[in-house]
Design a protein around this motif. Structure first.
Motif, PDB file in Angstrom:
ATOM      1  N   LEU A  81       0.822  -1.478  -0.120  1.00 20.61           N
ATOM      2  CA  LEU A  81      -0.350   0.188   0.165  1.00 20.61           C
ATOM      3  C   LEU A  81       1.027   1.250   0.143  1.00 20.61           C
ATOM      4  CD1 LEU A  81      -3.085  -1.322   2.168  1.00 20.61           C
ATOM      5  CD2 LEU A  81      -3.488  -0.730  -0.097  1.00 20.61           C
ATOM      6  N   THR A  82       1.950   1.255   0.852  1.00 22.26           N
ATOM      7  CA  THR A  82       2.799   2.359   0.747  1.00 22.26           C
ATOM      8  C   THR A  82       3.825   2.576   0.060  1.00 22.26           C
ATOM      9  OG1 THR A  82       4.529   0.933   2.349  1.00 22.26           O
ATOM     10  CG2 THR A  82       2.848   2.374   2.711  1.00 22.26           C
ATOM     11  N   SER A  83       4.103   1.403  -1.060  1.00 20.17           N
ATOM     12  CA  SER A  83       5.303   1.599  -2.333  1.00 20.17           C
ATOM     13  C   SER A  83       4.558   2.588  -3.326  1.00 20.17           C
ATOM     14  CB  SER A  83       4.788  -0.266  -2.860  1.00 20.17           C
ATOM     15  OG  SER A  83       5.850  -0.263  -3.793  1.00 20.17           O
ATOM     16  N   LYS A  84       5.841   3.089  -3.886  1.00 22.08           N
ATOM     17  CA  LYS A  84       5.666   3.495  -4.895  1.00 22.08           C
ATOM     18  C   LYS A  84       6.187   3.748  -6.410  1.00 22.08           C
ATOM     19  CE  LYS A  84       4.087   6.759  -1.662  1.00 22.08           C
ATOM     20  NZ  LYS A  84       3.016   7.284  -1.453  1.00 22.08           N
ATOM     21  N   ASP A  85       6.970   2.520  -6.300  1.00 28.02           N
ATOM     22  CA  ASP A  85       6.553   1.954  -7.508  1.00 28.02           C
ATOM     23  C   ASP A  85       6.986   0.223  -7.868  1.00 28.02           C
ATOM     24  OD1 ASP A  85       8.032   1.763 -10.188  1.00 28.02           O
ATOM     25  OD2 ASP A  85      10.205   2.195  -9.791  1.00 28.02           O
ATOM     26  N   VAL A  86       5.937  -0.411  -8.898  1.00 32.90           N
ATOM     27  CA  VAL A  86       7.025  -1.373  -8.341  1.00 32.90           C
ATOM     28  C   VAL A  86       8.193  -2.155  -8.930  1.00 32.90           C
ATOM     29  CG1 VAL A  86       5.413  -4.053  -9.563  1.00 32.90           C
ATOM     30  CG2 VAL A  86       3.792  -2.186  -9.435  1.00 32.90           C
ATOM     31  N   PRO A  87       9.112  -2.729  -8.350  1.00 29.54           N
ATOM     32  CA  PRO A  87      10.281  -3.346  -8.693  1.00 29.54           C
ATOM     33  C   PRO A  87       9.994  -4.276  -9.497  1.00 29.54           C
ATOM     34  CG  PRO A  87       9.298  -4.679  -5.874  1.00 29.54           C
ATOM     35  CD  PRO A  87       8.469  -3.367  -6.987  1.00 29.54           C
ATOM     36  N   ARG A  88      10.392  -4.523 -10.435  1.00 29.87           N
ATOM     37  CA  ARG A  88      10.740  -5.322 -11.635  1.00 29.87           C
ATOM     38  C   ARG A  88      10.863  -7.066 -10.453  1.00 29.87           C
ATOM     39  NH1 ARG A  88      12.006  -3.645 -16.153  1.00 29.87           N
ATOM     40  NH2 ARG A  88      13.028  -5.850 -16.813  1.00 29.87           N
ATOM     41  N   HIS A  89      10.341  -7.971 -11.567  1.00 30.26           N
ATOM     42  CA  HIS A  89       9.809  -8.810 -10.676  1.00 30.26           C
ATOM     43  C   HIS A  89       9.513 -10.117 -12.135  1.00 30.26           C
ATOM     44  CE1 HIS A  89       6.192  -8.647 -12.526  1.00 30.26           C
ATOM     45  NE2 HIS A  89       5.755  -7.150 -11.831  1.00 30.26           N
ATOM     46  N   LEU A  90       9.625 -11.746 -11.127  1.00 28.14           N
ATOM     47  CA  LEU A  90       9.366 -12.966 -12.516  1.00 28.14           C
ATOM     48  C   LEU A  90       8.106 -13.102 -12.479  1.00 28.14           C
ATOM     49  CD1 LEU A  90      11.524 -15.456 -11.311  1.00 28.14           C
ATOM     50  CD2 LEU A  90      12.173 -13.290 -13.363  1.00 28.14           C
ATOM     51  N   CYS A  91       7.240 -13.516 -13.513  1.00 26.52           N
ATOM     52  CA  CYS A  91       5.958 -13.426 -14.458  1.00 26.52           C
ATOM     53  C   CYS A  91       4.949 -15.264 -12.664  1.00 26.52           C
ATOM     54  CB  CYS A  91       5.261 -14.069 -15.573  1.00 26.52           C
ATOM     55  SG  CYS A  91       3.899 -14.488 -15.476  1.00 26.52           S
ATOM     56  N   CYS A  92       3.889 -14.789 -12.381  1.00 27.70           N
ATOM     57  CA  CYS A  92       2.956 -14.455 -12.692  1.00 27.70           C
ATOM     58  C   CYS A  92       2.019 -13.893 -11.773  1.00 27.70           C
ATOM     59  CB  CYS A  92       2.267 -15.271 -14.016  1.00 27.70           C
ATOM     60  SG  CYS A  92       3.032 -15.659 -15.421  1.00 27.70           S
ATOM     61  N   ARG A  93       2.365 -14.257 -10.763  1.00 25.37           N
ATOM     62  CA  ARG A  93       1.372 -13.703  -9.627  1.00 25.37           C
ATOM     63  C   ARG A  93       2.337 -13.049  -9.008  1.00 25.37           C
ATOM     64  NH1 ARG A  93      -1.555 -19.811  -8.105  1.00 25.37           N
ATOM     65  NH2 ARG A  93      -2.078 -20.080 -10.319  1.00 25.37           N
ATOM     66  N   ASN A  94       2.848 -12.014  -8.677  1.00 21.53           N
ATOM     67  CA  ASN A  94       3.568 -11.331  -8.243  1.00 21.53           C
ATOM     68  C   ASN A  94       2.187  -9.776  -7.916  1.00 21.53           C
ATOM     69  OD1 ASN A  94       4.026  -8.468  -7.080  1.00 21.53           O
ATOM     70  ND2 ASN A  94       6.365  -9.604  -7.301  1.00 21.53           N
ATOM     71  N   PRO A  95       2.213 -10.432  -6.336  1.00 18.68           N
ATOM     72  CA  PRO A  95       0.450  -9.576  -5.404  1.00 18.68           C
ATOM     73  C   PRO A  95       0.708  -8.451  -5.459  1.00 18.68           C
ATOM     74  CG  PRO A  95       2.073 -10.015  -3.734  1.00 18.68           C
ATOM     75  CD  PRO A  95       3.016 -10.597  -5.264  1.00 18.68           C
ATOM     76  N   GLU A  96       2.209  -6.925  -5.391  1.00 18.90           N
ATOM     77  CA  GLU A  96       2.420  -6.323  -5.955  1.00 18.90           C
ATOM     78  C   GLU A  96       1.765  -5.667  -7.563  1.00 18.90           C
ATOM     79  OE1 GLU A  96       5.557  -2.355  -4.912  1.00 18.90           O
ATOM     80  OE2 GLU A  96       5.558  -4.004  -4.146  1.00 18.90           O
ATOM     81  N   TRP A  97       2.684  -6.023  -7.915  1.00 16.18           N
ATOM     82  CA  TRP A  97       2.233  -5.835  -9.970  1.00 16.18           C
ATOM     83  C   TRP A  97       0.580  -6.162 -10.089  1.00 16.18           C
ATOM     84  CZ3 TRP A  97       2.423  -4.886 -14.468  1.00 16.18           C
ATOM     85  CH2 TRP A  97       1.525  -5.265 -15.260  1.00 16.18           C
ATOM     86  N   LEU A  98       0.261  -6.867  -9.559  1.00 11.69           N
ATOM     87  CA  LEU A  98      -1.830  -7.444  -9.425  1.00 11.69           C
ATOM     88  C   LEU A  98      -2.488  -6.141  -8.991  1.00 11.69           C
ATOM     89  CD1 LEU A  98      -1.726 -11.129  -9.713  1.00 11.69           C
ATOM     90  CD2 LEU A  98      -1.676  -9.876 -11.284  1.00 11.69           C
TER      91      LEU A  98
END
Length: 579
Positions: A446-463
């Motif tokens: 909730l406090t993050s300002k930028d989604v870090p690079r991640h692998l596919c496919c279930r990264n909760p922050e990205w979703l």
């Protein structure tokens, strides 16, 4: 005398009884054989009817069965590795009970490459165009052809078939990028995979929302894995191709490293536009470029009047909250009409019809942007990103628009104001919900300002971030749009350029000569490539690499086209370098 006569009568009677029994036995045996033969014929007719249910193509069941029993399965593949291999099979079978393909061996069987146990390291080939994904591997079991007598009678598929996995048939980007484009060009690669070929999907998904698009590739109804069991316990494909060409894919989804453009892409916009043209013809759509070829007016005034902008509208997730305001601003800024399209509310052909004539396509990031491949040349793609999602990290549509030969201009805008976003933490996880996570992780997201690079496919922050709704900040949007349009190439009325490469230089020569005891000279000369004299070029430069004998490094030189030979003075003695 009477006893003798009676004995004779008994012998004759016994003989007649014996003959009668023999005749009856022979008749019964013959009837049994006829019944058995009749049963076999009826079974063959039944199996033939089942084959006919699969296809209108006629098949002689007895001939097909005999070919399988005597010759077994035959396989010849192209490609050295499982990641680039496509295999052609004659009489490859599939057991719906075991859910396995079966290769029947006979003395006439062919298996190339014959890998032995290496066939399972990790697989013979990829069933999908998504490279080296462990859910997409293909292999088969092996049996002697003699075991066919103990197995259910096979149903033969007389059509030439292309067998592969759809990667994600619910997502339009995956449908085009992973399935339709690769299948289309795989069919172009093999002449018998024509309009009469049948597609067979083995991944186990249901039809999905975009099944009509797969139907455009062939005049015959595609088969799903779940349908195969309806035709019998053992199906044999008389001729099949398994696997898909990967040459047309341009993006990797981040299974091994964060997502991004594929390294060493082999496709250009020309091939993608040819594919788009094919689909439009199948959907009875005439594109803008075809209309211009037919002599439509290209006067500036008429051209301006006919120009319009398309905005993709989403109704469930990733909404543009002030869509009406955005539409009004676009119309005022560009003095064009603005049209909205929606995958939820319109048929796909009607959407393509609209997009194929648009000057600009505006959309939130999402699978619907793959329809930009139908845009006319010189059009602009504007992709909007929710808060905290970096446009440079998610570029499937930027990559598509930027392919040589697509001739599209790409602009991205991202929401930088957190107050202009609406999150949905209570939704299911696959739509960005985070309530299933522990409190500390929820707070971090909730406090993050930028989604870090991640692998596919279930990264909760990205979703969580990608499924936000966005209130587009109009001033910043217009600023980005105006700046982006300044860099748009001036391509008006220009013909699409094709890239033509010169051939090899001819008759390269390398000569050394000693000038003094401390000086040597190298002369390099060549004849121009043969096709260069037919090309209209402004400037030609040649790259010459020189390595001194005994050295591991090269010295490159970029030389203009000229008739005088290239000369280099050096001090080695003797001058033994030349390359």
């Amino acid at each position: 005398m009477r006893a003798s006569v009676a004995g004779c009568r008994m012998s004759v009677g016994a003989l007649l009884n014996g003959l009668l029994v023999s005749v009856v036995a022979a008749l019964l045996w013959k009837y049994s054989k006829l019944s058995e033969h009749t049963a076999l014929l009826e079974e063959e007719l039944h199996m033939t009817r089942q084959s006919q249910e699969l296809s209108q193509a006629r098949i002689d069941y007895h001939v097909a069965l005999q070919a399988l029993q005597e010759h077994g399965t035959r396989m010849v593949c192209t490609g050295k590795m499982h990641t680039d291999r496509i295999c052609r099979f004659d009489y490859l079978c599939y057991s719906s009970e075991a859910e396995e393909f079966v290769f029947f061996h006979s003395n006439s069987s062919v298996m190339l490459p014959n890998l032995g146990a290496r066939r399972f390291q990790p697989a013979l080939l990829d069933l999908s165009s998504v490279e080296d994904h462990n859910t997409q591997y293909f292999n088969f079991l092996e049996l002697p052809a003699a075991t066919l007598k103990f197995m259910p009678k096979p149903v033969f598929v007389p059509d030439v078939t292309l067998i592969f996995n759809r990667f994600n048939p619910d997502n339009l980007m995956h449908v085009f990028h992973d399935d339709l484009l690769p299948a289309y060009y795989t069919m172009q690669q093999y002449s018998d995979l024509d309009d009469e070929a049948r597609l067979v999907f083995m991944e186990g998904w249901s039809e999905g929302p975009h099944f009509d698009l797969y139907r455009l590739l062939s005049s015959k109804q595609p088969l799903l894995k779940e349908q195969l069991r309806n035709f019998g316990k053992l199906m044999c494909f008389t001729k099949s191709y398994i696997g898909l060409s990967k040459m047309t894919t341009w993006y990797q989804y981040g299974f091994v490293q964060p997502q991004g453009p594929k390294a060493n892409m082999l496709v250009s916009g020309n091939e993608i536009r040819q594919f788009g043209k094919f689909l439009m013809e199948k959907m009875n759509i005439t594109g803008v470029e075809e209309v211009e070829k037919e002599g439509a007016s290209t006067e500036d005034e008429k051209e301006k009047k006919d120009e319009y902008i398309v905005v993709f509208s989403r109704s469930t997730t990733r909404l543009i909250l002030n869509e009406a305001e955005l539409i009004m601003v676009l119309a005022q800024e560009f003095q064009m009409r603005v049209v909205t399209v929606s995958l939820e509310d319109q048929s796909f052909p009607s959407i393509v019809q609209v997009i194929s004539g648009a000057s600009m396509l505006v959309s939130m990031h999402g699978a619907q942007l793959v329809t930009s491949l139908f845009l006319p040349r010189r059009a602009t793609v504007v992709e909007l990103f929710p808060f905290a999602v970096n446009p440079e990290q998610y570029t499937p549509y930027k990559t598509l628009a930027s392919l040589p030969g697509m001739d599209l201009h790409y602009i991205s805008w991202s929401n930088t104001k957190e107050e202009n976003t609406v999150t949905h933490p209570d939704r299911p996880w696959e739509q960005g919900g985070i309530t299933q996570l522990d409190k500390e992780e929820q707070e971090r997201i909730l406090t993050s300002k930028d989604v870090p690079r991640h692998l596919c496919c279930r990264n909760p922050e990205w979703l969580f971030r990608i499924y936000q709704d966005t209130l587009v900040d109009i001033p910043s949007f217009l600023e980005v749009l105006k700046e982006g349009m300044k860099t748009k190439p001036s391509m008006k009325k220009s013909k699409p350029a094709s890239v033509v490469h010169p051939g090899r230089v001819r008759e390269p020569q390398c000569q050394t000569s000693v000038q003094t005891s401390h000086e040597a000279k190298l002369t390099v000369s060549w004849q121009i490539p043969w096709n260069l004299k037919y090309l209209k070029v402004r400037e030609v430069k040649y790259e010459v690499w020189i390595q001194e004998q005994g050295e591991n490094t090269y010295m490159p030189y970029i030389l203009p086209q000229r008739t005088t030979p290239f000369q280099k003075t050096s001090s080695p003695s003797p001058p033994t370098w030349c390359g």
